[in-house]
Design a protein around this motif. Sequence first.
Motif: not given
Lengths: 71, 71
Positions: A14-15, A24, A40, A52-56
């Motif tokens: 967890v951020l 987050k 994230i 919302k987020g991003v996949t990497l």
Amino acid sequence: MAEIKYEVVEHIGVLSESAKGWKKELNLISWNGNAPKYDIREWAPNREKMGKGVTLSEEEFETLKGFLNQL
Amino acid sequence: MAEIKYEVVEHIGVLSESAKGWKKELNLISWNGNAPKYDIREWAPNREKMGKGVTLSEEEFETLKGFLNQL
């Protein structure tokens, strides 16, 4: 609406957590049965909703790691 | 529609580039004149459009760095 299937393969950490309990998080997630990607994203309590987020990809993740360690 | 003002304070690096020329970037961005935050996001060529992404505070960024280095 189309359905998105996902599975949290590994919860890494967890951020941060907001006052309303959204977290987050960094997770390894499989989307629609595909190979898992780093992700994230903000999540409502008990992961009832996703924000919302991003996949990497593995490659993007390694590149990010390189940038972070230069800062 | 409301306007979002932003300034790319520091371009840290490109994580990947798609066939259509969109780039997934790590930047330090000031949103609406606020203190700059780390930002992982997709951008159209010449940053003409922005895609989905996440912003990370200094604290979230340091936490992320810690997780990445454990993996």
